[in-house]
Design a protein around this motif. Structure first.
Motif, PDB file in Angstrom:
ATOM      1  N   UNK A  83      46.823  97.656  52.869  1.00 42.64           N
ATOM      2  CA  UNK A  83      47.493  96.993  51.745  1.00 42.64           C
ATOM      3  C   UNK A  83      46.486  96.357  50.794  1.00 42.64           C
ATOM      4  N   UNK A  84      45.430  95.760  51.342  1.00 45.67           N
ATOM      5  CA  UNK A  84      44.387  95.163  50.491  1.00 45.67           C
ATOM      6  C   UNK A  84      43.719  96.247  49.654  1.00 45.67           C
ATOM      7  N   UNK A  89      43.044  98.966  44.512  1.00 43.44           N
ATOM      8  CA  UNK A  89      43.165 100.179  43.698  1.00 43.44           C
ATOM      9  C   UNK A  89      44.092  99.948  42.506  1.00 43.44           C
ATOM     10  N   UNK A  90      45.216  99.264  42.754  1.00 45.56           N
ATOM     11  CA  UNK A  90      46.146  98.978  41.661  1.00 45.56           C
ATOM     12  C   UNK A  90      45.500  98.104  40.601  1.00 45.56           C
ATOM     13  N   UNK A  91      44.779  97.086  41.038  1.00 42.59           N
ATOM     14  CA  UNK A  91      44.117  96.206  40.079  1.00 42.59           C
ATOM     15  C   UNK A  91      43.061  96.960  39.289  1.00 42.59           C
ATOM     16  N   UNK A  92      42.337  97.838  39.976  1.00 39.71           N
ATOM     17  CA  UNK A  92      41.303  98.617  39.287  1.00 39.71           C
ATOM     18  C   UNK A  92      41.941  99.561  38.272  1.00 39.71           C
ATOM     19  N   UNK A  94      44.953  99.126  36.743  1.00 40.08           N
ATOM     20  CA  UNK A  94      45.623  98.405  35.676  1.00 40.08           C
ATOM     21  C   UNK A  94      44.644  97.693  34.756  1.00 40.08           C
ATOM     22  N   UNK A  95      43.560  97.181  35.296  1.00 41.70           N
ATOM     23  CA  UNK A  95      42.679  96.304  34.529  1.00 41.70           C
ATOM     24  C   UNK A  95      42.114  96.966  33.281  1.00 41.70           C
ATOM     25  N   UNK A  96      41.479  98.155  33.363  1.00 37.66           N
ATOM     26  CA  UNK A  96      40.918  98.751  32.139  1.00 37.66           C
ATOM     27  C   UNK A  96      42.000  99.091  31.107  1.00 37.66           C
ATOM     28  N   UNK A  97      43.102  99.643  31.557  1.00 41.18           N
ATOM     29  CA  UNK A  97      44.137 100.017  30.599  1.00 41.18           C
ATOM     30  C   UNK A  97      44.755  98.777  29.982  1.00 41.18           C
ATOM     31  N   UNK A  98      44.881  97.705  30.763  1.00 39.70           N
ATOM     32  CA  UNK A  98      45.436  96.470  30.223  1.00 39.70           C
ATOM     33  C   UNK A  98      44.526  95.927  29.136  1.00 39.70           C
ATOM     34  N   UNK A  99      43.213  95.939  29.403  1.00 41.60           N
ATOM     35  CA  UNK A  99      42.266  95.433  28.408  1.00 41.60           C
ATOM     36  C   UNK A  99      42.321  96.286  27.145  1.00 41.60           C
ATOM     37  N   UNK A 100      42.339  97.596  27.324  1.00 44.36           N
ATOM     38  CA  UNK A 100      42.392  98.494  26.165  1.00 44.36           C
ATOM     39  C   UNK A 100      43.697  98.298  25.395  1.00 44.36           C
TER      40      UNK A 100
END
Length: 178
Positions: A83-84, A89-92, A94-100
């Motif tokens: 789960x961790x 993986x989910x954070x990795x 989401x993070x770039x696309x969220x920033x973009x």
């Protein structure tokens, strides 16, 4: 219900005998500094054997439960690690696309502000253009009216001068005849 003795009944009977034997041991007291035992050795050995067997069974059950708990804890630990990893993986992802997306949203907001300003400017220029076209058309109409009036004046002037010239010409002719 059947009247056959069960394993539980046998065990219960043995426990009662053990209790009675223990009571006898306690109540018999001391004689010559050593305890006296009222029960025979075979009964004592049987009770001791039953007690040890029960203790062994309890220990085995305890070990089995402990092994199951440890196995379950191991599975839970593995699932927690999975789960961790999934969360990371989910954070990795989401993070770039969220920033973009945030950068693009800011650009959209900036362009919207520019469009609003340009739209207001465009409406202002369109209004000025309509007013200029209207003023142009008004002046053009006024010019047309003036040209028409000028033509009328020129035409009237020519007619009046021509008439005067004719009158003067007639007068001159009348003087010449005399």
């Amino acid at each position: 219900m059947s009247s056959k003795p069960t394993l539980l009944d046998h065990h219960h009977h043995q426990q009662q005998q053990q209790s009675q034997n223990m009571i006898r041991l306690k109540s018999s007291g001391l004689s010559n500094g050593s305890p006296t035992i009222d029960c025979d050795d075979e009964l004592s050995r049987s009770a001791l054997f039953a007690f040890r067997a029960k203790e062994e069974e309890i220990t085995q059950k305890k070990m089995a439960v402990k092994q199951r708990v440890e196995a379950q804890l191991g599975r839970v630990e593995q699932e927690t690690k999975k789960l961790v990893e999934i969360r990371n993986d989910l954070e990795a992802l989401e993070d770039p696309s969220w920033k973009e997306a945030a950068v693009v949203r800011k650009k959209v907001d900036s362009v919207n502000k520019e469009l609003k300003s340009l739209g207001q400017n465009c409406h202002k220029k369109e209004k000025e253009y309509r007013e200029a076209v209207e003023a142009f058309n008004d002046k053009n109409k006024e010019k047309g009216q003036l040209v028409t009036r000028l033509m009328e004046l020129v035409t009237e002037s020519e007619r009046v001068r021509t008439k005067k010239l004719e009158e003067i010409s007639k007068q001159i002719e009348s003087f010449v005849k005399i």
